[in-house]
Write a protein that holds these residues in place. Structure first.
Motif: not given
Length: 231
Positions: A132, A155, A157
């Motif tokens: 991430a 973030q 992933v």
């Protein structure tokens, strides 16, 4: 030149201190908050993230499932010098899967393939790997064979496969660190040093940054998903 060393037990103290120094030096690169040193909260997050990594390294000393593993890039001429590290967490119930928690390379040794080599060594051990990162760093991992799967707050992933592992990973709980006496003392010190208004502005700046990063992560996933549908 560099050599890679894999550890599933805590590193020697001299190298452990260098790992923690890289965390402090490059907090803005490795933390999902991505603060800059100009923000008064930067020092607080240096402590929190540094302590988190410290706990991960200490937890390598044991037989528990899913304990962290470490790949270190050492100077080929002087193996006492750390050039970079990758700290990752194997999944408890999926022997092929892991999650990369932290990756850092000393600024003076970047663009030499160190990060790429450490990630490749990790993926060789755990081919179903996840990471991430903020959207701006996603292209780096895409070039290493990862593909965006989802947005998780600020973030993106990414995974080496088209789906996440169904397994469980043992992440550190940051809440006790943020609630610790040491963090309260650091916050009080920063409040005295910068003043209440400056600290309030620092928190607002952090929150605006997180909102901006969240929008960037969402946009990247939307763009990637749309492009995949076209193909």
């Amino acid at each position: 030149m560099f050599t890679l060393t894999h550890l599933d037990t805590p590193p020697p103290e001299a190298l452990k201190s260098q790992v923690l120094q890289l965390v402090v030096d490059y907090l803005g690169d490795i933390s999902p908050v991505s603060l800059t040193p100009s923000n008064p909260l930067y020092q607080l997050y240096q402590y929190v993230v540094g302590f988190e990594v410290h706990r991960y390294l200490d937890s390598m000393d044991g037989a528990q499932a899913g304990k962290p593993e470490l790949i270190m890039a050492l100077d080929a001429d002087d193996p006492a010098i750390l050039l970079g590290f990758a700290l990752y967490l194997p999944y408890v119930d999926d022997p092929e899967a892991c999650a990369l928690a932290y990756l850092a390379v000393d600024a003076g040794h970047r663009r030499q393939g160190i990060g790429r080599a450490m990630v490749a060594a990790m993926v060789a051990r755990y081919p179903h790997a996840e990471v991430a990162c903020v959207a701006g760093k996603a292209p780096y991992f895409e070039a290493l064979g990862f593909m965006p799967l989802a947005a998780r707050g600020p973030q993106v992933v990414l995974n080496t496969r088209s789906q996440a592992s169904p397994g469980v990973v043992a992440v550190q709980d940051l809440a006790p660190i943020f609630q610790s006496k040491e963090v309260r003392q650091i916050h009080s010190y920063l409040m005295k040093q910068h003043g209440e208004k400056a600290m309030s502005n620092a928190e607002k700046q952090r929150d605006r940054l997180l909102d901006q990063l969240t929008k960037q992560a969402d946009h990247l996933i939307e763009t990637f998903t749309a492009a995949r549908r076209l193909h």
